[in-house]
Scaffold this motif. Structure first.
Motif, PDB file in Angstrom:
ATOM      1  N   THR B 122       3.695   9.992  -4.257  1.00 52.46           N
ATOM      2  CA  THR B 122       4.464   8.860  -4.639  1.00 52.46           C
ATOM      3  C   THR B 122       3.983   7.801  -3.663  1.00 52.46           C
ATOM      4  O   THR B 122       3.085   8.096  -2.626  1.00 52.46           O
ATOM      5  CB  THR B 122       5.916   9.074  -3.990  1.00 52.46           C
ATOM      6  N   ILE B 123       3.603   6.211  -4.151  1.00 53.72           N
ATOM      7  CA  ILE B 123       3.149   5.354  -3.234  1.00 53.72           C
ATOM      8  C   ILE B 123       4.274   4.485  -3.355  1.00 53.72           C
ATOM      9  O   ILE B 123       4.879   4.205  -4.135  1.00 53.72           O
ATOM     10  CB  ILE B 123       1.883   4.755  -4.052  1.00 53.72           C
ATOM     11  N   ASP B 124       3.815   3.675  -2.173  1.00 57.01           N
ATOM     12  CA  ASP B 124       4.908   2.587  -1.959  1.00 57.01           C
ATOM     13  C   ASP B 124       4.017   1.303  -2.209  1.00 57.01           C
ATOM     14  O   ASP B 124       3.165   0.864  -1.246  1.00 57.01           O
ATOM     15  CB  ASP B 124       5.344   2.587  -0.582  1.00 57.01           C
ATOM     16  N   VAL B 125       4.108   0.359  -3.494  1.00 54.34           N
ATOM     17  CA  VAL B 125       3.482  -0.595  -3.613  1.00 54.34           C
ATOM     18  C   VAL B 125       4.006  -1.903  -2.916  1.00 54.34           C
ATOM     19  O   VAL B 125       3.132  -2.773  -2.260  1.00 54.34           O
ATOM     20  CB  VAL B 125       3.654  -1.048  -5.155  1.00 54.34           C
ATOM     21  N   ASP B 126       5.223  -2.192  -2.874  1.00 51.89           N
ATOM     22  CA  ASP B 126       5.719  -3.140  -1.819  1.00 51.89           C
ATOM     23  C   ASP B 126       7.207  -2.671  -1.533  1.00 51.89           C
ATOM     24  O   ASP B 126       7.599  -1.592  -1.876  1.00 51.89           O
ATOM     25  CB  ASP B 126       5.733  -4.658  -2.526  1.00 51.89           C
ATOM     26  N   ASP B 127       7.966  -3.861  -1.095  1.00 56.49           N
ATOM     27  CA  ASP B 127       9.254  -3.320  -0.550  1.00 56.49           C
ATOM     28  C   ASP B 127      10.381  -2.606  -1.555  1.00 56.49           C
ATOM     29  O   ASP B 127      11.043  -1.903  -1.105  1.00 56.49           O
ATOM     30  CB  ASP B 127      10.097  -4.710  -0.251  1.00 56.49           C
ATOM     31  N   ASN B 128      10.565  -3.007  -2.567  1.00 60.38           N
ATOM     32  CA  ASN B 128      11.213  -2.409  -3.598  1.00 60.38           C
ATOM     33  C   ASN B 128      10.587  -1.696  -4.866  1.00 60.38           C
ATOM     34  O   ASN B 128      11.113  -1.556  -5.900  1.00 60.38           O
ATOM     35  CB  ASN B 128      12.330  -3.381  -4.085  1.00 60.38           C
ATOM     36  N   PRO B 179      -4.558  -3.630  -9.474  1.00 60.41           N
ATOM     37  CA  PRO B 179      -5.472  -3.323  -8.014  1.00 60.41           C
ATOM     38  C   PRO B 179      -4.680  -3.163  -6.908  1.00 60.41           C
ATOM     39  O   PRO B 179      -4.976  -2.111  -6.022  1.00 60.41           O
ATOM     40  CB  PRO B 179      -6.116  -4.781  -7.880  1.00 60.41           C
ATOM     41  N   LYS B 180      -3.373  -3.541  -6.750  1.00 59.79           N
ATOM     42  CA  LYS B 180      -2.468  -3.271  -5.645  1.00 59.79           C
ATOM     43  C   LYS B 180      -2.006  -1.799  -5.627  1.00 59.79           C
ATOM     44  O   LYS B 180      -2.157  -1.297  -4.679  1.00 59.79           O
ATOM     45  CB  LYS B 180      -1.011  -4.239  -5.782  1.00 59.79           C
ATOM     46  N   GLU B 181      -1.421  -1.232  -6.810  1.00 62.18           N
ATOM     47  CA  GLU B 181      -1.184  -0.061  -6.773  1.00 62.18           C
ATOM     48  C   GLU B 181      -2.538   0.901  -6.287  1.00 62.18           C
ATOM     49  O   GLU B 181      -2.349   1.886  -5.897  1.00 62.18           O
ATOM     50  CB  GLU B 181      -0.766   0.525  -8.209  1.00 62.18           C
ATOM     51  N   TYR B 185      -2.663   3.498  -3.541  1.00 60.32           N
ATOM     52  CA  TYR B 185      -2.948   5.035  -3.796  1.00 60.32           C
ATOM     53  C   TYR B 185      -4.018   5.382  -3.079  1.00 60.32           C
ATOM     54  O   TYR B 185      -4.092   6.633  -2.171  1.00 60.32           O
ATOM     55  CB  TYR B 185      -3.392   5.132  -5.257  1.00 60.32           C
ATOM     56  N   VAL B 186      -4.977   4.632  -2.652  1.00 64.17           N
ATOM     57  CA  VAL B 186      -6.146   4.984  -1.929  1.00 64.17           C
ATOM     58  C   VAL B 186      -5.417   5.197  -0.225  1.00 64.17           C
ATOM     59  O   VAL B 186      -5.907   6.283   0.261  1.00 64.17           O
ATOM     60  CB  VAL B 186      -7.387   3.985  -1.931  1.00 64.17           C
ATOM     61  N   LYS B 187      -4.799   4.386   0.186  1.00 67.79           N
ATOM     62  CA  LYS B 187      -4.205   4.380   1.362  1.00 67.79           C
ATOM     63  C   LYS B 187      -3.237   5.781   1.547  1.00 67.79           C
ATOM     64  O   LYS B 187      -3.305   6.354   2.656  1.00 67.79           O
ATOM     65  CB  LYS B 187      -3.138   3.268   1.505  1.00 67.79           C
ATOM     66  N   LYS B 188      -2.492   5.906   0.433  1.00 65.45           N
ATOM     67  CA  LYS B 188      -1.669   7.144   0.468  1.00 65.45           C
ATOM     68  C   LYS B 188      -2.687   8.488   0.486  1.00 65.45           C
ATOM     69  O   LYS B 188      -2.334   9.342   1.389  1.00 65.45           O
ATOM     70  CB  LYS B 188      -1.023   7.256  -0.455  1.00 65.45           C
TER      71      LYS B 188
END
Lengths: 100, 490
Positions: B122-128, B179-181, B185-188
């Motif tokens: 699961t990734i967090d893209v932004d606040d919600n 690109p943001k996702e 993803y890479v960060k996660k």
């Protein structure tokens, strides 16, 4: 190869040769194609055996893949590594320029 | 332009309508082993050229590969952390191609039977916006050597130190849509790798690199033809490369052209992608099982043993932070990116206001550190001094606005916030009588405005508050100023 009829033709020989970086003289391509067809035909005999209930066999000896511990036991042999290199410089192999 | 503003991330406004990006990532993560995947040579970087090379790595005739047990464990551990299927039997294949830095003429990899199968994160893209990205597989493979093309006008220099170093290739499903996702993803993945310790995740040194598969389509249509952008080594470049490639594809498609499936390189100076390999059979790797290696087999109890020792994973820590400190899931996702972020945060937030601490750490501290190009470990502000600053705010000793000045001073002088407040006399004025004095002065100085206000110009209230704050040099407690001012101006 799933059927005996799979035919290796000259274009296929050319392609395999190119991928393998082999220079095949024009006049031996047909005989190579024939040889490859014979080999494939021979292996295709296996299709006549029903192996649907047979586990794939990776080794007849029953040996398992040996594992080693994560310890540095090798290296620092630049001279040996470079010994057969046609050209080297300051510890590097030197080859004709290759750029993608 | 206005239409562009309304576009969702990952959407491109073309002449013929809106296009959607479809992205899949292949991440190459170097295993944190001391020695190589199939040889006993050192896997460390930075050594003298060709000194970390064994005769196995140099592909001398008769040399046989023997697999590194630690690397197998790391792959299993990572697979478990990716919630993925662990395959107790997997097979090593030869991936055949010719290149000067690949002495074997093939890379030992895993093709049809990888060590790890499907999973998801699961990734967090932004606040919600939280989304699940599928993992297709993870397999073990050898890295190639390094070619230096700038040492000589007509020659390439080859260093085989990296040859045979163990990599985990983690392949995502084409579930990524912007690109943001992709960045999230890479960060996660990177934080998961770092938590389990299977890879240091260092993108600058190349121990984590990504290939991006990008295609575009109109919403609801089938996937388009994809191109692969090779070897991206920063999240910023991943972002830029995907955007540039998707825009290139839209332009071609809208002009009536077709996309050629090909490998492309991202030129970091021009910000564009360019074709890398043109031969259509370059991808014909003629995989076959490596006859030098038996299948890799392990038991369920081997896997269970690794499972039992799995550390706390980012998602677990994230949940804990949300529950214990009451912070938002997105803030928590930023804090769990690195283990030392969490440790810092927990030290700073303990016994204080968790939410406020998270806000200050993420927006103020991270912002300030980035500006100074510092790591958290170099931070002039410690968890203790941040905690003290937050408590000065929550106790009402200083206002949030003054706290920013104190914070800036802390960044420079490393002093304790209470000392700075005392030295500079920044303590908030929360004494009713003193505030009343200030208010009376403002009223006396602005009789005409008071009249206007009392005759119905309600908006002037803000002016009075502003004046009081001004003459108090920002130190008056804004809540009290509001309250008392309201009473006085009845």
């Amino acid at each position: 190869m799933s059927n005996k009829k799979s035919i290796v033709d000259i274009p296929t020989v050319n392609k395999i040769a190119r991928l393998s970086r082999l220079d095949i003289p024009e006049n031996s391509k047909q005989s190579l194609a024939n040889d490859l067809n014979n080999i494939l035909g021979f292996v295709a005999n296996l299709d006549e055996v029903d192996t649907s209930n047979v586990e794939p066999l990776a080794s007849v000896t029953g040996h398992k893949l040996p594992l080693r511990s994560d310890i540095v036991t090798d290296g620092n042999i630049e001279n040996l590594v470079l010994k057969n290199a046609p050209e080297s410089s300051s510890g590097f192999f030197v080859v004709p320029k290759v750029i993608d | 332009m206005n239409e562009n503003l309304k576009l969702k991330p990952g959407h491109i406004q073309g002449e013929t309508g809106i296009w959607e990006m479809v992205i899949g990532l292949e991440i190459h993560a170097q295993v944190s082993s001391k020695s190589k995947l199939f040889s006993g040579a050192s896997a460390t970087f930075g050594a003298q050229a060709n000194s970390n090379v064994s005769l196995v790595d140099a592909a001398m005739p008769g040399m046989l590969p023997v697999i590194n047990e630690y690397c197998v464990e790391q792959a299993v551990k990572t697979g478990l952390a990716l919630n993925a299927q662990i395959n107790n039997i997997s097979v090593f294949d030869r991936k055949n191609y010719f290149y000067a830095d690949l002495p074997q003429g093939y890379q030992i990899s895993q093709f049809t039977q990888p060590i790890v199968g499907e999973g998801e994160i699961t990734i967090d893209v932004d606040d919600n916006n939280q989304t699940t990205i599928g993992i297709e597989r993870l397999h073990l493979e050898q890295d190639a050597g390094k070619s230096l093309h700038d040492q000589h006008p007509t020659k390439s220099y080859i260093d085989l130190n990296r040859t045979g170093v163990a990599l985990m290739e983690i392949v995502s499903k084409p579930d990524i849509r912007s690109p943001k996702e992709a960045g999230a993803y890479v960060k996660k993945i990177r934080s998961i790798l770092r938590y389990v310790g299977s890879c240091d995740g260092n993108m600058e040194e190349g121990s984590l690199r990504a290939d991006c598969n990008v295609s575009v389509r109109k919403a609801g249509e089938e996937f388009g033809t994809r191109c692969e952008i090779k070897n991206l080594n920063s999240i910023r470049f991943i972002n830029q490369a995907i955007q540039a490639e998707a825009e290139r594809q839209v332009e071609i498609l809208e002009a009536g052209g077709e996309i050629n499936q090909e490998t492309r390189l991202f030129d970091t100076s021009s910000g564009e992608t360019r074709s890398m390999r043109s031969k259509e059979d370059a991808h014909d790797y003629r995989y076959f099982p490596d006859p030098d290696l038996l299948p890799l087999e392990f038991t369920d109890s081997f896997v269970q043993g690794i499972k039992d020792q799995l550390p706390e994973l980012p998602d677990f820590v994230k949940k804990r932070l949300v529950n214990e400190y009451g912070i938002t899931p997105y803030d928590a996702s930023i804090l769990v990116e690195e283990k030392d972020f969490v440790a810092f945060y927990e030290q700073a937030a303990t016994g204080g206001d968790g939410k406020l601490t998270a806000n200050w750490m993420i927006s103020e501290l991270f912002g300030a550190l980035k500006k100074e190009n510092l790591l958290l470990s170099d931070s002039p502000i410690s968890p203790e001094t941040l905690r003290e600053l937050i408590s000065l705010i929550t106790k009402g000793t200083i206002s949030g606005k003054i706290a920013k000045d104190v914070f800036a001073e802390m960044m420079i002088s490393r002093k304790k916030p209470s000392d700075i407040v005392e030295e500079k006399g920044l303590e908030q004025v929360s004494d009713d009588k003193e505030i009343l004095k200030l208010i009376e002065k403002v009223i006396a100085d602005n009789q005409d405005k008071v009249k206007d206000y009392l005759s119905g110009k309600d908006k002037l209230f803000g002016f009075f508050v502003g004046q009081v704050m001004k003459i108090s040099q920002g130190k008056a407690n804004p809540g009290l100023v509001n309250k008392i001012l309201k009473e006085k101006l009845k």
